[in-house]
Enzyme design. Structure first.
Site, PDB file in Angstrom:
ATOM      1  N   LYS A  53       0.836  -1.201   0.000  1.00  0.00           N
ATOM      2  CA  LYS A  53       0.000   0.000   0.000  1.00  0.00           C
ATOM      3  C   LYS A  53       0.873   1.254   0.000  1.00  0.00           C
ATOM      4  O   LYS A  53       0.600   2.215  -0.725  1.00  0.00           O
ATOM      5  CB  LYS A  53      -0.936  -0.007   1.215  1.00  0.00           C
ATOM      6  CG  LYS A  53      -2.076  -1.014   1.085  1.00  0.00           C
ATOM      7  CD  LYS A  53      -2.821  -1.248   2.399  1.00  0.00           C
ATOM      8  CE  LYS A  53      -3.804  -2.421   2.217  1.00  0.00           C
ATOM      9  NZ  LYS A  53      -4.464  -2.808   3.479  1.00  0.00           N
ATOM     10  N   GLN A  97      -5.025  -1.573   9.520  1.00  0.00           N
ATOM     11  CA  GLN A  97      -4.910  -2.900   8.909  1.00  0.00           C
ATOM     12  C   GLN A  97      -5.559  -3.950   9.814  1.00  0.00           C
ATOM     13  O   GLN A  97      -5.280  -4.002  11.011  1.00  0.00           O
ATOM     14  CB  GLN A  97      -3.424  -3.223   8.649  1.00  0.00           C
ATOM     15  CG  GLN A  97      -3.185  -4.546   7.944  1.00  0.00           C
ATOM     16  CD  GLN A  97      -3.721  -4.585   6.519  1.00  0.00           C
ATOM     17  OE1 GLN A  97      -3.756  -3.572   5.819  1.00  0.00           O
ATOM     18  NE2 GLN A  97      -4.163  -5.753   6.084  1.00  0.00           N
ATOM     19  N   ASP A 120     -11.128   2.962   4.032  1.00  0.00           N
ATOM     20  CA  ASP A 120     -11.665   1.622   3.787  1.00  0.00           C
ATOM     21  C   ASP A 120     -13.186   1.602   3.692  1.00  0.00           C
ATOM     22  O   ASP A 120     -13.762   0.612   3.249  1.00  0.00           O
ATOM     23  CB  ASP A 120     -11.281   0.701   4.954  1.00  0.00           C
ATOM     24  CG  ASP A 120     -10.073  -0.164   4.653  1.00  0.00           C
ATOM     25  OD1 ASP A 120      -9.899  -0.561   3.489  1.00  0.00           O
ATOM     26  OD2 ASP A 120      -9.316  -0.441   5.590  1.00  0.00           O
TER      27      ASP A 120
HETATM   28  N1  GUN Z   1      -7.295  -6.948   5.922  1.00  0.00           N
HETATM   29  C1  GUN Z   1      -7.680  -7.700   4.867  1.00  0.00           C
HETATM   30  N2  GUN Z   1      -8.324  -6.943   3.958  1.00  0.00           N
HETATM   31  C2  GUN Z   1      -8.335  -5.694   4.443  1.00  0.00           C
HETATM   32  C3  GUN Z   1      -8.839  -4.451   3.953  1.00  0.00           C
HETATM   33  O1  GUN Z   1      -9.430  -4.354   2.878  1.00  0.00           O
HETATM   34  N3  GUN Z   1      -8.635  -3.381   4.743  1.00  0.00           N
HETATM   35  C4  GUN Z   1      -8.016  -3.467   5.937  1.00  0.00           C
HETATM   36  N4  GUN Z   1      -7.885  -2.358   6.656  1.00  0.00           N
HETATM   37  N5  GUN Z   1      -7.520  -4.582   6.430  1.00  0.00           N
HETATM   38  C5  GUN Z   1      -7.681  -5.693   5.675  1.00  0.00           C
END
Ligand code: GUN
Length: 281
Positions: A53, A97, A120
């Site tokens: 990311k 995360q 998100d």
């Molecule tokens: N863990 C697995 N997929 C995601 C996601 O799309 N966003 C976040 N923040 N954590 C994750």
């Protein structure tokens, strides 16, 4: 039937190029979009996601900040960090995360993010807006799936869509997006009876199960469009939830793993961050 491969890598690249152009335009106005990612603990898979990311952000010309907190971080310390980023004018998007270590309250942490900075779309306010069909920030993976369906020219109005998986991150928002796009939606999950009976009716089938090769040829309607959200590791190799080779004999179009939905998730995260920055500007 020849099955068309929906190339998520190519679509994601095009999206990211378009984002880079818009980022450059914002920068001319003195606004640099910024994304902060909070990682608690050191789960190896999360480490990789978080690193990717950050790299993607910088490639798009955005600012990226990674906040690493120790495994034993308290709820208060995590929320204090979120609050610091809420107040930071250089940060447009905040992502915590997941999964968090078990002693932490995920829902409380996600709701501590200012809804305007919720990269998100996991804040309850944004989830509620999606439920109501209002314009809002949409979770990245289902948003990427919708973008792939659009880019593949898939007509959605009146179509039967089946989503396998009912998670808050993928299954539920995916079902809402398909419903808002005019599909008749069925959500299947681990307790569903006669799963194949449902999936065989799907014009659009989305698999978000987390089990390698779970969707087999006999479960798929001839001509269906199949999106594979799974990322599973088998003997060191990444594979999806769909048995690709056999399902390709009946589907009309399908996303591969890797190179399908996965690359779209990061592209949509950048897009959510960019859109937040554009609102700020
Ligand atoms: N863990 C697995 N997929 C995601 C996601 O799309 N966003 C976040 N923040 N954590 C994750």
């Amino acid at each position: 039937m020849t099955c068309r491969k929906i190339d998520g890598k190519a679509v994601a690249l095009a999206v990211r190029e378009e984002i880079a152009v818009r980022v450059a335009q914002l920068k001319e106005k003195g606004v640099t979009p910024g994304l902060a990612v909070i990682l608690v603990g050191n789960d190896p898979a999360s480490e990789i996601y978080v690193r990717n990311k950050g790299v993607a952000c910088e490639k798009a010309g955005m600012r990226s900040e990674t906040v690493r907190l120790p495994e034993d971080t308290s709820q208060e310390a995590l929320e204090a960090e979120i609050e610091r980023l809420n107040r930071d004018d250089g940060i447009d998007g905040i992502l915590v995360q997941l999964p968090l270590p078990r002693h932490l309250d995920e829902r409380r942490a996600l709701n501590a993010i200012r809804p305007e900075k919720d990269a998100d779309g996991f804040h309850l306010l944004n989830a509620g807006k999606l439920l109501e069909g209002e314009e809002t920030v949409v979770p990245c993976t289902p948003k990427g799936c919708m973008r792939l369906l659009e880019s593949a020219g898939v007509e959605m109005t009146g179509k039967e869509a089946v989503v396998i998986g009912r998670s808050n991150i993928v299954g539920k928002p995916m079902a809402l997006l398909l419903m808002n796009a005019g599909c008749t939606v069925t959500v299947c999950h681990s307790k569903t009876r006669d799963l194949a009976g449902h999936t065989r009716r799907a014009d659009i089938l989305v698999a978000a199960v987390g089990k390698p090769g779970f969707v087999t040829k006999d479960m798929v309607k001839p001509g269906a469009v199949v999106l594979d959200v799974g990322i599973n590791r088998v003997d060191g190799k990444v594979c999806g939830d769909v048995a690709y080779d056999e399902v390709a004999e009946v589907a009309s179009a399908m996303t591969p793993v890797p190179g399908g939905v996965g690359p779209m998730t990061i592209a949509m995260l950048l897009q959510n961050t960019l859109e937040a920055a554009e609102k700020r500007a």
